[in-house]
Motif scaffolding. Structure first.
Motif, PDB file in Angstrom:
ATOM      1  N   THR A   3      33.591 -26.969 -18.721  1.00  0.00           N
ATOM      2  CA  THR A   3      34.851 -26.898 -19.550  1.00  0.00           C
ATOM      3  C   THR A   3      34.763 -26.042 -20.911  1.00  0.00           C
ATOM      4  O   THR A   3      35.585 -26.403 -21.620  1.00  0.00           O
ATOM      5  CB  THR A   3      35.185 -28.463 -19.767  1.00  0.00           C
ATOM      6  N   THR A   4      33.746 -25.456 -20.825  1.00  0.00           N
ATOM      7  CA  THR A   4      33.401 -24.478 -22.333  1.00  0.00           C
ATOM      8  C   THR A   4      34.743 -23.719 -22.561  1.00  0.00           C
ATOM      9  O   THR A   4      34.743 -23.856 -23.908  1.00  0.00           O
ATOM     10  CB  THR A   4      32.193 -23.565 -21.923  1.00  0.00           C
ATOM     11  N   CYS A   5      35.496 -22.998 -21.660  1.00  0.00           N
ATOM     12  CA  CYS A   5      36.529 -22.350 -22.326  1.00  0.00           C
ATOM     13  C   CYS A   5      37.939 -22.958 -22.302  1.00  0.00           C
ATOM     14  O   CYS A   5      38.671 -22.261 -22.749  1.00  0.00           O
ATOM     15  CB  CYS A   5      36.413 -21.113 -21.142  1.00  0.00           C
ATOM     16  N   TYR A   6      37.622 -24.073 -22.248  1.00  0.00           N
ATOM     17  CA  TYR A   6      39.060 -25.178 -22.134  1.00  0.00           C
ATOM     18  C   TYR A   6      39.161 -26.076 -23.091  1.00  0.00           C
ATOM     19  O   TYR A   6      38.277 -26.795 -23.670  1.00  0.00           O
ATOM     20  CB  TYR A   6      39.289 -25.722 -20.665  1.00  0.00           C
ATOM     21  N   THR A   7      40.438 -26.273 -23.543  1.00  0.00           N
ATOM     22  CA  THR A   7      40.844 -27.354 -24.268  1.00  0.00           C
ATOM     23  C   THR A   7      41.903 -28.396 -23.660  1.00  0.00           C
ATOM     24  O   THR A   7      42.843 -27.791 -22.834  1.00  0.00           O
ATOM     25  CB  THR A   7      41.528 -26.903 -25.748  1.00  0.00           C
ATOM     26  N   ASN A   8      41.979 -29.524 -23.740  1.00  0.00           N
ATOM     27  CA  ASN A   8      42.984 -30.724 -23.351  1.00  0.00           C
ATOM     28  C   ASN A   8      44.157 -29.973 -23.710  1.00  0.00           C
ATOM     29  O   ASN A   8      44.418 -30.003 -24.952  1.00  0.00           O
ATOM     30  CB  ASN A   8      42.387 -31.863 -23.435  1.00  0.00           C
ATOM     31  N   THR A  71      39.838 -29.822 -18.319  1.00  0.00           N
ATOM     32  CA  THR A  71      38.838 -30.715 -18.942  1.00  0.00           C
ATOM     33  C   THR A  71      38.358 -31.785 -18.230  1.00  0.00           C
ATOM     34  O   THR A  71      37.292 -32.369 -18.563  1.00  0.00           O
ATOM     35  CB  THR A  71      39.226 -31.072 -20.282  1.00  0.00           C
ATOM     36  N   ASN A  72      38.890 -31.956 -17.036  1.00  0.00           N
ATOM     37  CA  ASN A  72      38.315 -32.902 -16.084  1.00  0.00           C
ATOM     38  C   ASN A  72      38.479 -34.506 -16.554  1.00  0.00           C
ATOM     39  O   ASN A  72      37.981 -35.458 -16.318  1.00  0.00           O
ATOM     40  CB  ASN A  72      37.086 -32.918 -15.816  1.00  0.00           C
ATOM     41  N   MET A  73      39.525 -34.641 -17.682  1.00  0.00           N
ATOM     42  CA  MET A  73      39.826 -35.944 -18.190  1.00  0.00           C
ATOM     43  C   MET A  73      40.352 -36.826 -17.530  1.00  0.00           C
ATOM     44  O   MET A  73      41.776 -36.231 -16.953  1.00  0.00           O
ATOM     45  CB  MET A  73      40.174 -35.854 -19.701  1.00  0.00           C
ATOM     46  N   THR A  74      40.474 -38.089 -17.342  1.00  0.00           N
ATOM     47  CA  THR A  74      41.291 -39.112 -16.643  1.00  0.00           C
ATOM     48  C   THR A  74      42.391 -39.191 -17.671  1.00  0.00           C
ATOM     49  O   THR A  74      42.419 -39.017 -18.677  1.00  0.00           O
ATOM     50  CB  THR A  74      40.584 -40.284 -16.201  1.00  0.00           C
ATOM     51  N   SER A  75      43.543 -39.786 -16.811  1.00  0.00           N
ATOM     52  CA  SER A  75      44.697 -40.117 -17.683  1.00  0.00           C
ATOM     53  C   SER A  75      44.282 -41.155 -18.757  1.00  0.00           C
ATOM     54  O   SER A  75      44.535 -40.843 -19.892  1.00  0.00           O
ATOM     55  CB  SER A  75      45.815 -40.763 -16.898  1.00  0.00           C
ATOM     56  N   GLY A 571      30.322 -13.644 -24.343  1.00  0.00           N
ATOM     57  CA  GLY A 571      30.098 -13.612 -22.902  1.00  0.00           C
ATOM     58  C   GLY A 571      31.244 -14.210 -21.707  1.00  0.00           C
ATOM     59  O   GLY A 571      31.005 -14.090 -20.956  1.00  0.00           O
ATOM     60  N   GLU A 572      32.248 -14.866 -22.745  1.00  0.00           N
ATOM     61  CA  GLU A 572      33.234 -15.496 -21.779  1.00  0.00           C
ATOM     62  C   GLU A 572      34.570 -14.839 -22.324  1.00  0.00           C
ATOM     63  O   GLU A 572      35.368 -14.083 -21.822  1.00  0.00           O
ATOM     64  CB  GLU A 572      33.304 -16.818 -21.856  1.00  0.00           C
ATOM     65  N   THR A 573      34.877 -15.302 -23.406  1.00  0.00           N
ATOM     66  CA  THR A 573      36.254 -14.867 -24.023  1.00  0.00           C
ATOM     67  C   THR A 573      36.106 -14.273 -25.270  1.00  0.00           C
ATOM     68  O   THR A 573      37.044 -14.449 -26.172  1.00  0.00           O
ATOM     69  CB  THR A 573      37.101 -16.286 -24.243  1.00  0.00           C
ATOM     70  N   GLU A 574      35.330 -13.543 -25.621  1.00  0.00           N
ATOM     71  CA  GLU A 574      34.742 -12.739 -26.812  1.00  0.00           C
ATOM     72  C   GLU A 574      35.820 -11.734 -27.214  1.00  0.00           C
ATOM     73  O   GLU A 574      36.016 -11.255 -28.222  1.00  0.00           O
ATOM     74  CB  GLU A 574      33.415 -12.272 -26.887  1.00  0.00           C
TER      75      GLU A 574
END
Length: 694
Positions: A3-8, A71-75, A571-574
Motif C-alpha cells: 500500500t506504499t503508493c496509495y492513500t485511503n 489500502t486494504n482497510m475494512t469499513s 523508484g515508484e512515483t518519483e
C-alpha cells in the motif's frame, strides 16, 4: 498487499476539506470571504458523513467483510480513522473560528453570549424570548409515555438533563429550528452584535421546564445517512419517477451517522443518546463552534458596504470568438469555440439553444441533464424548441444526488411541453454533458455538438471553473448521435473513434494512451501525461500511472479533491507531481493530455478518474482538434499547474505543502479573469457592449 503508493480515499477527502478550512484561516483571503470557506467546510463535512460514512456504516453491518481495494482497510477501520481525523479537524476549526470572530469585531460584527451582556440587555432579551420565541417552541420530556423523538437531519435541538426534588433525572429536548424566528438575534442597544437563537433558547430553557431543575444542557445536531438505494427503480414494472420521489422521502428518515454536541455532557447520558440513535458512542462529537455555521452568509450581508472585505467584483465576459449579432450556429459550423467558465459567460451557449429552437433548419435537439438551475434558462430553451415543433430528446438523470427533486420537477415540465424524456440508463448513471443539434441544410444532414466538463447550470457556471466545447466537426457529431441512439435504446456505446465514452470506451482508452507514453519513454523518447480532474481513485488507472512513472514518463496531475496516489516515492512515483488548487472558484474542469508536440492528444471531459466515472457511468470526453483551442488548453493546464498562491503540492509523505515558484505569487483564477477582461477590451466597443447586454 503493498500500500506504499496509495492513500485511503476517505482520508484523502478529509485532506481536501482541510484545505478548504485553511482558506477560512488564510489571512490573504478577504475577511468576509473567509466566512464562506468556514461554512463550506462544514456543509462539505455534513455531506461526507451523510454519503460516505453512511455507506461505510451500512457495509459494517453486512455479512460480507468489505475491504477498500487500495489500502486494504475494512469499513470499520475506515470509520474509526475518519472519526479520529475529524476530531483533530474540529480543534483546528475551533481555532480558526475564534480567529475569524476576533477579526470581525473591529468591523463592528460580534456573536456573543450572555456573559458579555449588561443586566439591561439581558432583561431585553428575556422579554424577547418570552414574547417572540417561547410561544413557538415545543419542549418535550423523554419517558415511558414519551418515547425519544425523531430528530430531523441537521436540525438544531436543545438537550437538557432535568431533575425533580425527588432526585429522579429526566431528559428534555426542544427543537430550535423554526421558520418563525430568526437565527441571528440582534442586540437592540448594540447594532452589529448578535446572539444565535439556539443559545438564547438554551439560556432560558429552564423557563420551559418550571417544575424541574436543569442539571446539564447542550445544543445537539444529528446527521443521517442519505445514500438512498435506487436498485428498486430498475424494476421495469415500477414507474421510475414515482419510485424516486418515494426514495427521496425515505432519505429524511435514514439511520443517524453522527451526533454533535455544543457542550460536554455526562458519560451516562451520552451512552443513552447513542442507544436511542443506534450509533456507537464514538459517533458523538463535541464541537466548540456553533453547530451550524451557515449564519456566516447572513453576516456577510451586514458587511457588504465594506468592499475591501470581499473579493474584487468579477463578471463573466463574452468570448471574443463569437459575435452575438450573427448566427452562433453558423459561426460554430465554421470554427470550433471553447468557453471557459466562470471567466467567460454561458450566454453564447444559451443563445445557441434559443437560436436552435427557432431555426427552421434545426430538426432536433438532444441533451443529457444531470444538474440544472432551479429557474433554468436551458429548460426554457428546450421547452421553446418542443413548442416550435422540434424533436427534443432529454435524458434527465433522476439519481443526481441531492438534486433528485429538482430534476423530477424539471422532467415534468419538459414532458408537459412535449419533450421525449429518458430517465437515466439502468445500472449506469448518465453524468455526461452532451448536447447535439441536428440540422437539415442544403448540403444535407449537419451536426452542431456541445460537450462540456460541467453541468448546464447558469448559477454554477459563475462559481465553478468548467470548459464547454462548441463544434461543427461532423465526425464528432456523428459519434454523439450514436451515443444518443444508444441511450434511447437503453444501451451503452461499444466502440468509438473520436469520443471517449464510458462505461466501455473511456478507461481502456485512457490506459492505452498512458501505455503509449510508457513505450515512448522506454525507447528514450519524450513522454508526457497531464491530467486535471477532481478526484483520482481508479486503481487500474493509478497502477498504469505508477508503471509509466517507473518507465520515466513525466506525469503532472492536478487533482482538486481525493487523490489515492502518493507521488514522489523513489523508484515508484518519483516522476509524478500532484497539485491541488482550492481558490475563490471551485476547480471543476477536466483536461486529459497525452504526449508532446504535434502528436499530443488533448481532451476535455465530464469524467474524473474514479471507478464510478470510468466504468459505472455514462461519461463523454471530447478530443480537441482545433490548434488554437489546443494551445489555450495547454495554457490553462500549465497555468493551474504553476499556481503557487492557491495551489498546494502533495509530498511523498502525503502532506500538501506551499510552493514558491514565482517572485510574485501566481493565482491562476485571477489571471484567467484578467485575460478574459483584456480579451473583451480588444473587441469593437459597440459589439462588446451589445454582447454584455444580451
Amino acid at each position: 498487499m503493498d500500500t506504499t503508493c496509495y492513500t485511503n480515499r476517505e482520508l484523502s477527502w478529509l485532506q481536501f476539506n482541510e484545505r478548504v478550512l485553511n482558506e477560512a484561516g488564510n489571512a490573504r483571503v478577504p475577511l468576509a470571504e473567509r466566512l464562506s470557506f468556514a461554512a463550506i467546510y462544514q456543509s462539505n463535512l455534513d455531506e461526507f458523513f451523510m454519503v460516505r460514512v453512511g455507506t461505510l456504516m451500512v457495509q459494517m453491518h453486512s455479512d460480507e467483510k468489505i475491504r477498500e481495494n487500495k489500502t486494504n482497510m475494512t469499513s470499520e477501520e475506515q470509520v474509526k480513522a475518519i472519526l479520529k481525523r475529524v476530531a483533530e479537524l474540529e480543534q483546528k476549526k475551533s481555532r480558526i473560528y475564534e480567529q475569524l470572530m476576533g477579526e470581525l469585531e473591529p468591523q463592528g460584527i460580534r456573536i456573543i453570549n450572555f456573559n458579555k451582556l449588561s443586566n439591561e440587555e439581558g432583561a431585553l432579551l428575556e422579554t424577547y424570548f418570552d414574547q417572540n420565541i417561547a410561544p413557538f417552541l415545543s419542549p418535550m420530556i423523554i419517558g415511558k409515555q414519551q418515547p425519544f423523538p425523531f430528530l430531523n437531519n441537521k436540525q438544531l435541538y436543545a438537550l437538557v438533563l432535568l431533575s425533580t426534588k425527588g432526585g429522579k433525572g429526566k431528559m428534555g429536548i426542544v427543537p430550535c429550528t423554526n421558520s418563525v424566528f430568526k437565527r441571528l438575534i440582534e442586540i437592540p442597544s448594540r447594532p452589529g452584535t448578535f446572539m444565535l437563537c439556539e443559545e438564547l433558547i438554551l439560556h432560558f430553557v429552564s423557563k420551559l421546564y418550571p417544575k424541574y431543575t436543569v442539571r446539564e444542557k447542550s445544543i445537539m445536531r444529528v446527521t443521517r445517512n442519505a445514500d438512498i438505494d435506487a436498485t428498486d427503480v430498475l424494476d421495469e414494472d415500477l414507474d421510475y419517477r414515482d419510485v424516486m420521489e418515494h426514495l427521496i422521502k425515505q432519505r429524511t428518515r435514514l439511520s443517524p451517522v453522527r451526533l454533535e454536541l455544543s457542550r460536554q455532557i455526562n458519560d451516562k447520558t451520552q451512552k443513552e443518546l447513542a442507544k436511542f440513535l443506534g450509533v456507537h458512542k464514538r459517533h458523538i462529537i463535541k464541537v466548540d463552534t456553533p453547530l451550524d455555521l451557515s449564519f456566516g452568509f447572513q453576516l456577510q450581508g451586514y458587511l457588504r458596504d465594506k468592499t475591501n472585505l470581499f473579493y474584487e467584483r468579477r463578471s463573466p465576459q463574452m468570448t471574443p470568438a463569437l459575435n452575438l449579432k450573427e448566427s452562433i450556429l453558423d459561426q460554430v459550423a465554421k470554427k470550433d469555440v471553447l468557453l471557459s467558465y466562470p471567466f467567460e459567460s454561458m450566454k453564447p451557449f444559451l443563445r445557441m439553444l434559443h437560436e436552435a429552437a427557432e431555426d427552421d433548419s434545426v430538426v432536433s435537439i438532444k441533451m443529457t441533464l444531470y444538474r440544472v438551475a432551479e429557474r433554468s434558462k436551458v429548460i426554457d430553451a428546450l421547452i421553446e424548441a418542443a413548442e416550435n415543433g422540434k424533436e427534443v430528446v432529454v435524458l434527465v438523470e433522476l439519481r443526481a444526488r441531492f438534486d433528485e427533486a429538482n430534476n423530477i420537477e424539471m422532467s415534468k415540465r419538459l414532458e408537459d411541453a412535449g419533450c421525449h424524456i429518458i430517465y437515466g440508463l439502468g445500472m449506469y448513471k448518465v453524468h455526461s454533458k452532451l448536447c447535439l443539434i441536428t440540422r437539415h441544410t442544403e448540403q444535407g444532414l449537419s451536426y452542431i455538438t456541445q460537450i462540456g466538463t460541467g453541468n448546464y447550470n447558469e448559477k454554477t457556471s459563475r462559481l465553478y471553473t468548467d470548459l464547454s466545447l462548441l463544434t461543427g466537426n461532423q465526425k464528432i457529431g456523428a459519434e454523439a448521435a450514436r451515443v444518443f441512439k444508444s441511450l434511447m435504446l437503453g444501451e451503452t456505446v461499444e466502440q468509438t473513434e473520436h469520443l471517449l465514452v464510458a462505461p466501455k470506451c473511456l478507461q481502456n482508452k485512457v490506459i492505452a494512451m498512458i501505455d503509449a507514453e510508457e513505450q515512448k519513454a522506454l525507447r528514450g523518447e519524450p513522454a508526457y501525461v497531464g491530467v486535471k480532474i477532481n478526484s483520482l481513485t481508479d486503481k487500474a488507472i493509478i497502477e498504469k500511472l505508477i508503471e509509466a512513472s517507473k518507465a520515466g514518463v513525466k506525469i503532472e496531475l492536478i487533482v482538486r479533491g481525493i487523490c489515492c496516489l502518493v507521488p514522489g516515492i523513489p523508484g515508484e512515483t518519483e516522476n509524478i507531481t500532484v497539485v491541488s488548487v482550492v481558490g475563490r472558484f471551485l476547480e471543476h474542469s477536466r483536461i486529459y493530455r497525452f504526449g508532446v508536440g504535434a502528436d499530443e492528444k488533448i481532451y476535455i471531459a465530464s469524467a474524473d478518474f474514479m471507478t464510478r466515472n470510468t466504468i459505472k457511468r455514462v461519461e463523454v470526453a471530447a478530443p480537441i482538434y482545433d490548434e488554437e483551442i489546443r494551445d489555450r488548453l495547454r495554457h490553462i493546464f500549465d497555468t493551474v499547474m504553476a499556481d503557487d498562491e492557491k495551489g498546494k503540492q502533495q509530498t511523498c509523505d502525503r502532506a500538501y505543502v506551499d510552493r514558491n515558484l514565482h517572485e510574485k505569487k501566481l493565482n491562476s483564477q485571477e489571471l484567467f479573469y484578467e485575460e478574459a477582461y483584456r480579451a473583451t477590451a480588444t473587441q469593437d466597443p459597440a459589439t462588446a457592449a451589445q454582447d454584455q447586454d444580451n
